[in-house]
Design an enzyme around this catalytic site. Structure first.
Site, short mmCIF file in Angstrom:
data_model
loop_
_atom_site.label_atom_id
_atom_site.label_comp_id
_atom_site.label_asym_id
_atom_site.label_seq_id
_atom_site.Cartn_x
_atom_site.Cartn_y
_atom_site.Cartn_z
CG ASP A 1 -6.19 -2.75 -6.83
OD1 ASP A 1 -4.97 -2.61 -7.04
OD2 ASP A 1 -6.64 -3.32 -5.81
CB SER B 1 -3.74 -6.46 0.98
OG SER B 1 -2.90 -6.89 -0.05
CG HIS C 1 -3.88 -2.83 -3.39
ND1 HIS C 1 -4.82 -3.77 -3.76
CD2 HIS C 1 -3.12 -3.41 -2.42
CE1 HIS C 1 -4.64 -4.88 -3.06
NE2 HIS C 1 -3.62 -4.68 -2.23
#
Length: 238
Positions: free
Chosen positions: A189, A67, A217
């Site tokens: 996701d 991320s 995620h």
């Protein structure tokens, strides 16, 4: 650049890597007091600089980031390409907000709602975020552990992170990546649509896109075996 309890540490092929962990929270990048908006929006760049200086990178370095950490690794590789051998980006997104010709996954109104929820009831928001991010409703322990970790972050610090993640746009940097890059994404996701993964693949020159058979995620938490296998194949000597 690996979050705690991801399941990856110590499980990659023997001798493949000499792991070093860089935690954004422990590095002092996230002040406890709410920062000015421009500073929040530059957090990924600050993380990228901190990553480079903290890890003593060399030309054999493989960065594995998730991320925000994934995009920080990407930015660091642009500034210092000779010091990276491979990038592994898990659940990365160059921009989370939709535009007329780009689907990032969030509208401007969605983002306002998120900020409002953080300010109104942080505990409730944390639980909802954890459930949405983790997926896998049949495995509630995963969601609970993630919610607990979110609650350990002060609300002002969380707003700093959210502003950096949700209000930045690094699409114009993707073509500058010169390091071979593995893009790992869950097939389902809510935070990063498959269109974003495909956008990254289309715009990062030496990239490989792998969709992991996972929900949520955080595939490195919910489906570590698939993530480890993909990373092992990518970093194995030719």
């Amino acid at each position: 650049m690996e979050p705690a309890d991801t399941g990856l540490r110590g499980r990659l092929p023997a001798g493949a890597l000499r792991p070093r962990r860089h935690d954004a929270g422990e590095s002092g990048l996230f002040p406890r007091e709410a920062a000015a908006l421009p500073e929040r929006q530059g957090l990924r760049q600050r993380f990228a600089r901190a990553l480079h200086s903290a890890l003593g990178l060399n030309g054999e370095t493989v960065v594995i980031g998730h991320s925000l950490g994934a995009m920080a690794g990407l930015l660091a590789s642009i500034d210092h390409p000779a010091q990276f051998r491979r990038l592994v980006l898990i659940g990365a997104s160059p921009r989370y907000t939709d535009t007329a010709d780009y689907r990032g996954g969030f509208t401007a109104e969605d983002i306002k709602t998120i900020y409002s929820a953080v300010n109104q009831d942080y505990a409730q928001w944390s639980t909802r975020l954890a459930a949405a991010a983790m997926g896998n409703p049949d495995r509630p322990l995963l969601t609970q552990r993630f919610a607990d970790s979110i609650l350990g972050i002060p609300p002002d610090m969380m707003l700093t992170i959210l502003c950096s993640v949700l209000q930045t746009d690094h699409r114009d940097q993707l073509a500058r990546v010169r390091v071979p890059t593995l893009l790992l994404h869950s097939r389902d996701d809510d935070f990063v649509p498959t269109a974003v993964a495909e956008y990254l693949h289309a715009h990062i020159p030496a990239s490989t896109l792998v969709f992991v058979d996972a929900e949520g995620h955080l595939p490195h938490v919910s489906a570590p075996e698939g993530v480890i296998a993909a990373i092992g194949d990518f970093i194995a000597p030719p």
